[in-house]
Design a protein around this motif. Sequence first.
Motif, short mmCIF file in Angstrom:
data_model
loop_
_atom_site.label_atom_id
_atom_site.label_comp_id
_atom_site.label_asym_id
_atom_site.label_seq_id
_atom_site.Cartn_x
_atom_site.Cartn_y
_atom_site.Cartn_z
N ASP A 90 -25.20 1.49 -33.00
CA ASP A 90 -26.37 2.34 -32.73
C ASP A 90 -26.22 3.69 -33.40
OD1 ASP A 90 -28.87 3.00 -31.20
OD2 ASP A 90 -27.52 4.49 -30.32
N LEU A 91 -25.04 4.30 -33.31
CA LEU A 91 -24.82 5.60 -33.95
C LEU A 91 -24.97 5.50 -35.46
CD1 LEU A 91 -21.74 6.84 -31.87
CD2 LEU A 91 -24.04 7.82 -31.82
N ALA A 92 -24.44 4.41 -36.05
CA ALA A 92 -24.56 4.24 -37.50
C ALA A 92 -26.01 4.03 -37.92
CB ALA A 92 -23.69 3.07 -37.95
N ARG A 93 -26.75 3.26 -37.12
CA ARG A 93 -28.17 3.05 -37.44
C ARG A 93 -28.95 4.35 -37.40
NH1 ARG A 93 -28.88 -2.56 -33.96
NH2 ARG A 93 -28.56 -4.00 -35.72
N ARG A 94 -28.66 5.17 -36.40
CA ARG A 94 -29.36 6.45 -36.29
C ARG A 94 -28.98 7.38 -37.44
NH1 ARG A 94 -31.11 8.47 -30.57
NH2 ARG A 94 -31.42 6.54 -29.43
N ALA A 95 -27.72 7.33 -37.86
CA ALA A 95 -27.29 8.14 -38.99
C ALA A 95 -28.02 7.71 -40.26
CB ALA A 95 -25.79 8.02 -39.18
N LYS A 96 -28.15 6.41 -40.46
CA LYS A 96 -28.88 5.90 -41.63
C LYS A 96 -30.35 6.34 -41.57
CE LYS A 96 -30.35 1.61 -43.91
NZ LYS A 96 -30.06 2.09 -45.28
N ALA A 97 -30.94 6.31 -40.37
CA ALA A 97 -32.36 6.62 -40.23
C ALA A 97 -32.69 8.05 -40.64
CB ALA A 97 -32.80 6.37 -38.79
N VAL A 98 -31.74 8.97 -40.46
CA VAL A 98 -32.01 10.37 -40.84
C VAL A 98 -31.49 10.71 -42.23
CG1 VAL A 98 -32.09 11.16 -38.45
CG2 VAL A 98 -29.92 11.26 -39.70
N GLY A 99 -30.92 9.72 -42.93
CA GLY A 99 -30.56 9.93 -44.32
C GLY A 99 -29.11 10.22 -44.62
N ALA A 100 -28.20 9.94 -43.68
CA ALA A 100 -26.77 10.13 -43.96
C ALA A 100 -26.33 9.21 -45.09
CB ALA A 100 -25.94 9.88 -42.70
N ASP A 101 -25.32 9.65 -45.83
CA ASP A 101 -24.81 8.88 -46.96
C ASP A 101 -23.75 7.87 -46.55
OD1 ASP A 101 -26.16 10.35 -49.24
OD2 ASP A 101 -25.11 12.01 -48.25
#
Length: 295
Positions: A90-101
């Motif tokens: 879940d944390l990784a998905r949210r990071a991807k959603a906001v544009g983390a590399d």
Amino acid sequence: MTAPLFKGVITALITPLRDGKVDEAAFNALVERQIAAGVHGLVPMGTTGESATLHPEEHHRVVELCVNVAAGRVRVIAGAGASATDKAIDLARRAKAVGADGALIVTPYYNRPSQEGLFQHFHAVAEAVQLPVLLYNVPGRTGVDLANETVERLAGHPNIVGIKDATGDMARISRMRAAPAMDGFALISGDDPSWLGYMAHGGHGVISVTSNVAPEGMVALYDAVMSGDLESARLWQDRLIALHRALFLDASPAPSKYALARLGLCGEELRLPLTPCNEAVKPAIDEAMRTAGLI
């Protein structure tokens, strides 16, 4: 040889707090300071960012702030580790959603899984989220060591691109580099005092606590290594070694927040069970900062 996706000086950012809340203005300014100093990447919500005590929405907000302020100028690798695999996903998905590399995923702490459990944990995250994953091995905090053999198995997954190794074991990286699966795999130190040695063994950079306080010095050391100027690299190491030690004289990130407060960049506030830096160690931090040319 394939170039790694992540390399250089990557700062494990502190999270400034004010009156019990994230101090967004101070955080944004810290990110700008890091980028101006020439760092190559940022890690919001790692251990140094007090990820264990921030609420989920605070966690997501800090990652989002970092991505927005960085605006593509440096890579942002969001801390996304958890004891439960579903939570890490879940944390990784949210990071991807906001544009983390990328996502920095620590070995699950407290429950001490087997090597097979560790493999399945990281594999599940990498399968669930199309985001580059950096493994994080820090047995001193988590109680479990990610074995080289497990890292080599995981390196075959296209979404698993490297490791942050905070063991301080210099021989480990040489053994790891010998494996064919490790071509293009980012080998990043997570131990400031020994990262010069880690680079000499073939490492690609450091995820650093010290660079919160002395980003220019850390970048200068990296540049010296990359240019083959080991004499200059050792001189920078000599300037910074006391600071590396001083920033862990009390529970991290309390000493880093004290040092940044001395520079007028944020307050010293932490969230329980962490407490502000012990007065007894502040003189040693001051002296280390003077040696590093910061005050």
